[in-house]
Motif scaffolding. Structure first.
Motif, PDB file in Angstrom:
ATOM      1  N   ILE A  76      43.716  26.687 -58.734  1.00  0.00           N
ATOM      2  CA  ILE A  76      43.468  25.737 -57.484  1.00  0.00           C
ATOM      3  C   ILE A  76      44.106  26.170 -57.029  1.00  0.00           C
ATOM      4  N   ALA A  77      45.860  25.127 -57.811  1.00  0.00           N
ATOM      5  CA  ALA A  77      46.959  24.626 -56.598  1.00  0.00           C
ATOM      6  C   ALA A  77      47.798  26.137 -56.084  1.00  0.00           C
ATOM      7  N   LEU A  78      47.996  27.190 -57.107  1.00  0.00           N
ATOM      8  CA  LEU A  78      48.405  28.635 -56.471  1.00  0.00           C
ATOM      9  C   LEU A  78      47.181  28.571 -55.199  1.00  0.00           C
ATOM     10  N   ALA A  79      45.859  28.645 -55.219  1.00  0.00           N
ATOM     11  CA  ALA A  79      45.112  29.585 -54.524  1.00  0.00           C
ATOM     12  C   ALA A  79      45.090  28.366 -53.170  1.00  0.00           C
ATOM     13  N   LEU A  80      44.890  27.018 -53.202  1.00  0.00           N
ATOM     14  CA  LEU A  80      45.547  25.792 -52.083  1.00  0.00           C
ATOM     15  C   LEU A  80      47.090  26.478 -51.722  1.00  0.00           C
ATOM     16  N   GLU A  81      47.657  27.019 -52.130  1.00  0.00           N
ATOM     17  CA  GLU A  81      49.279  26.765 -51.730  1.00  0.00           C
ATOM     18  C   GLU A  81      49.760  28.626 -51.050  1.00  0.00           C
ATOM     19  N   HIS A  82      48.915  29.399 -51.720  1.00  0.00           N
ATOM     20  CA  HIS A  82      49.079  30.422 -51.409  1.00  0.00           C
ATOM     21  C   HIS A  82      48.185  31.721 -50.845  1.00  0.00           C
ATOM     22  N   ASN A  83      46.998  31.267 -50.552  1.00  0.00           N
ATOM     23  CA  ASN A  83      45.456  31.886 -50.211  1.00  0.00           C
ATOM     24  C   ASN A  83      45.902  31.619 -48.500  1.00  0.00           C
ATOM     25  N   TYR A  84      45.958  33.456 -47.842  1.00  0.00           N
ATOM     26  CA  TYR A  84      45.765  33.288 -46.290  1.00  0.00           C
ATOM     27  C   TYR A  84      44.992  32.669 -46.179  1.00  0.00           C
ATOM     28  N   GLY A  85      43.542  32.577 -46.074  1.00  0.00           N
ATOM     29  CA  GLY A  85      42.361  32.059 -45.618  1.00  0.00           C
ATOM     30  C   GLY A  85      42.750  30.670 -45.753  1.00  0.00           C
ATOM     31  N   ILE A  86      43.021  29.593 -46.862  1.00  0.00           N
ATOM     32  CA  ILE A  86      43.225  28.534 -46.531  1.00  0.00           C
ATOM     33  C   ILE A  86      44.560  28.378 -45.749  1.00  0.00           C
ATOM     34  N   ASN A  87      45.469  29.667 -46.007  1.00  0.00           N
ATOM     35  CA  ASN A  87      46.826  28.446 -45.287  1.00  0.00           C
ATOM     36  C   ASN A  87      46.603  28.754 -43.472  1.00  0.00           C
ATOM     37  N   VAL A  88      45.711  29.835 -42.868  1.00  0.00           N
ATOM     38  CA  VAL A  88      45.292  30.229 -42.082  1.00  0.00           C
ATOM     39  C   VAL A  88      44.290  28.642 -41.510  1.00  0.00           C
ATOM     40  N   ALA A  89      43.837  28.378 -42.699  1.00  0.00           N
ATOM     41  CA  ALA A  89      42.993  27.394 -41.846  1.00  0.00           C
ATOM     42  C   ALA A  89      43.989  25.291 -41.959  1.00  0.00           C
ATOM     43  N   LYS A  90      44.629  25.980 -42.487  1.00  0.00           N
ATOM     44  CA  LYS A  90      45.387  24.266 -41.950  1.00  0.00           C
ATOM     45  C   LYS A  90      46.122  24.177 -41.087  1.00  0.00           C
ATOM     46  N   ASN A  91      46.409  25.494 -40.672  1.00  0.00           N
ATOM     47  CA  ASN A  91      46.942  26.609 -39.453  1.00  0.00           C
ATOM     48  C   ASN A  91      46.158  25.592 -38.191  1.00  0.00           C
ATOM     49  N   ASP A  92      45.597  26.168 -38.208  1.00  0.00           N
ATOM     50  CA  ASP A  92      44.173  25.445 -37.037  1.00  0.00           C
ATOM     51  C   ASP A  92      43.830  24.084 -37.242  1.00  0.00           C
ATOM     52  N   VAL A  93      43.883  23.552 -38.653  1.00  0.00           N
ATOM     53  CA  VAL A  93      44.263  22.077 -38.164  1.00  0.00           C
ATOM     54  C   VAL A  93      44.909  20.924 -37.750  1.00  0.00           C
ATOM     55  N   GLU A  94      46.756  21.932 -38.304  1.00  0.00           N
ATOM     56  CA  GLU A  94      47.702  21.624 -37.178  1.00  0.00           C
ATOM     57  C   GLU A  94      47.533  21.855 -35.887  1.00  0.00           C
ATOM     58  N   VAL A  95      46.858  22.626 -35.491  1.00  0.00           N
ATOM     59  CA  VAL A  95      46.615  23.082 -33.556  1.00  0.00           C
ATOM     60  C   VAL A  95      45.854  21.958 -32.688  1.00  0.00           C
ATOM     61  N   ALA A  96      44.839  21.362 -34.465  1.00  0.00           N
ATOM     62  CA  ALA A  96      43.601  20.227 -33.351  1.00  0.00           C
ATOM     63  C   ALA A  96      44.477  19.222 -33.586  1.00  0.00           C
ATOM     64  N   LYS A  97      45.927  18.789 -34.711  1.00  0.00           N
ATOM     65  CA  LYS A  97      45.923  17.258 -34.735  1.00  0.00           C
ATOM     66  C   LYS A  97      47.307  17.370 -33.392  1.00  0.00           C
ATOM     67  N   ASN A  98      47.821  18.770 -33.509  1.00  0.00           N
ATOM     68  CA  ASN A  98      48.814  18.896 -32.113  1.00  0.00           C
ATOM     69  C   ASN A  98      47.720  18.512 -30.475  1.00  0.00           C
ATOM     70  N   ASN A  99      46.504  18.771 -30.759  1.00  0.00           N
ATOM     71  CA  ASN A  99      45.364  18.721 -29.234  1.00  0.00           C
ATOM     72  C   ASN A  99      45.615  17.605 -29.068  1.00  0.00           C
ATOM     73  N   LYS A 100      44.941  16.600 -29.921  1.00  0.00           N
ATOM     74  CA  LYS A 100      44.589  15.414 -30.095  1.00  0.00           C
ATOM     75  C   LYS A 100      45.954  14.517 -30.314  1.00  0.00           C
ATOM     76  N   ASN A 101      46.784  14.811 -30.101  1.00  0.00           N
ATOM     77  CA  ASN A 101      48.283  13.883 -29.748  1.00  0.00           C
ATOM     78  C   ASN A 101      47.906  13.211 -28.544  1.00  0.00           C
ATOM     79  N   VAL A 102      48.617  11.981 -28.811  1.00  0.00           N
ATOM     80  CA  VAL A 102      48.543  11.465 -27.089  1.00  0.00           C
ATOM     81  C   VAL A 102      49.073  11.788 -25.624  1.00  0.00           C
ATOM     82  N   LEU A 103      50.366  13.014 -26.326  1.00  0.00           N
ATOM     83  CA  LEU A 103      51.067  13.546 -25.089  1.00  0.00           C
ATOM     84  C   LEU A 103      50.047  14.526 -24.403  1.00  0.00           C
TER      85      LEU A 103
END
Length: 467
Positions: free
Chosen positions: A49-76
């Protein structure tokens, strides 16, 4: 049968024994390979589980999508902050000119001469700092800001869904490796039994207590068991490479997996089912979709209201002009400060705002319908998953008992075979029955566990329990 024993060809018998020994040697080599792999490190479920959460391509893409949404909701990105713009300009010119005075005369009556001005330079510099702030925009940016926050939470739910699906895929491969590992051990035991039967047949034949047919039968069974073991080993290697792809690690990584499986108590699963509507990721996503569509309606309605803005500027200008025929050159410094306010109200925009509001309301209604559909589908899927899980668990229990029954039958058949009361074919059948019972039990065990994991995903608890 006795005639065959008496008239057997010594050369043929010798070659038959040599071939059989070669099969035994191949089997020993193969089993030695199994013993070597047994020394590989154990990849626990937690490590996978730990290896998948850290290295799996699909999960990392999903994490990046979350970062984009986090940037969009910023006051900036909210539109609440003012804008500040700076600009500067510089201009340079140089002129050569000749000025004529036709029909003009000097005081002495002579024609007035031409006036030449060479390299007349002019320079102009300016800089402006402008600030603009929207004081009121019909509450559009307020609802858009809230909408972006909901979008961020939706992206987190989408990432969670990706993680859950990846973990299900991970465990389907992980438990397949565990099943094949146990099957390989079962086949190894079957091969050991066939080898032992072959040795006994050889000894019995040498002492005249059996025929060559018993040796050949044992040799055939050794060959079949060796092939089955090799095929299982190859399938196991292929499945391990599938897991390495999911974990994004070297395809040649060597490891063994944990074959221990435990099941969650039924009373706990029933609690999860009761709380499924609060935790199911698909239902949570539809609720976020409803909230986003509700804010969309309010954002579009802001077009009916006026907008009030403030603006200010501070500038500096320097104008250095060249001398002309009539005026000397000048230097002009200018500083200016400006403040202003604006009010705009789009009283009628051709009906565009009205259309956008209507479409936003329709989208909200569609989302409500989608939520009802998903609620019905989730209820169905949970009931089906619960029934499948209970059925798989019962099958696993039956298969466990079946292994015990076949184990007892095999032990008795083994005793009877050693006493010469049953044939090698009957003994082999008891061995095959035990082998099938063991592999069926392994299959039932991991199918029941995967059914439990699918139920946990539907109830929204896959990431909250110890697997």
């Amino acid at each position: 049968m006795e005639l065959e024993h008496i008239n057997r060809n010594p050369r043929e018998e010798q070659w038959s024994i040599i071939r059989a020994k070669l099969v035994v040697i191949i089997g020993v080599i193969g089993l030695f390979g199994i013993g070597v792999r047994a020394q590989d490190k154990v990849l626990t479920k937690e490590d996978a589980i730990a290896l998948a959460l850290e290295h799996n391509y699909g999960i990392n893409v999903a994490k990046n999508d979350v970062e984009v949404a986090k940037n969009n909701k910023n006051v900036l990105n909210s539109g609440y902050l003012p804008t500040l713009t700076g600009s500067a300009n510089a201009n340079y010119s140089r002129d050569d000119s000749v000025i004529e005075f036709p029909g003009q005369f000097n005081e002495d009556g002579s024609p007035r001469g031409d006036l030449e001005i060479n390299q007349a330079e002019a320079q102009r510099y300016s800089s402006v700092l402008s600030a603009n702030y929207t004081l009121f925009d019909g509450l559009g940016r307020l609802y858009n800001y809230k909408r972006l926050k909901e979008q961020y939470q939706l992206s987190e739910l989408q990432a969670r869904e990706t993680i859950e699906n990846t973990l299900l895929q991970l465990f389907s491969v992980y438990y397949e490796i565990a099943r094949l590992t146990e099957n390989e051990n079962v086949l190894k035991q079957a091969l050991d039994i066939s080898r032992d039967r072959y040795r006994r047949a050889q000894y019995a034949f040498e002492y005249g207590q059996s025929t060559k047919l018993d040796i050949l039968n044992a040799q055939v069974d050794i060959t079949n068991d060796s092939i089955s073991t090799l095929n299982a080993r190859q399938q196991l290697s292929n499945t391990k490479r599938d897991l390495n792809v999911l974990l994004n690690q070297s395809l040649d990584a060597l490891y063994t997996v944990d074959t221990l499986v435990s099941f969650i108590p039924k009373i706990k699963l029933e609690e999860f089912v009761e709380q499924a509507k609060l935790n199911n990721v698909a239902l949570l996503q539809t609720e976020k979709g409803l909230a986003i569509n509700a804010y969309d309606i309010k954002v579009q309605k802001s077009g009916y209201l006026p907008k009030v803005g403030l603006n200010g500027s501070y500038g500096w200008n320097l104008n250095q002009s060249a001398a002309s025929a009539f005026f000397p050159g000048t230097n002009n410094n200018n500083y200016n400060l400006g403040l202003g306010a604006s009010l705009t109200w789009n009283l009628f925009d051709g009906g565009g705002t009205t259309v956008r509001v209507k479409n936003a309301k329709i989208a909200f209604e569609n989302q409500e319908l989608l939520k009802k559909q998903i609620e019905l589908e989730v209820d169905r899927d949970i009931q089906n998953a619960m029934a499948i899980y209970e059925n798989k668990l019962v099958i696993y229990t039956i298969q466990e008992q079946n292994v015990i029954t076949n184990q007892n039958n095999f032990e008795r058949s083994k005793e009877q075979f050693q006493l010469g009361r049953i044939t090698s074919i009957e003994f082999r059948q008891a061995q095959i029955n035990l082998l099938n019972a063991q592999t069926n039990k392994n299959l039932a065990k991991y199918e029941a566990k995967l059914a439990e994991l699918q139920l946990l995903q539907l109830t929204g608890q896959l990431l909250n329990v110890e697997l």
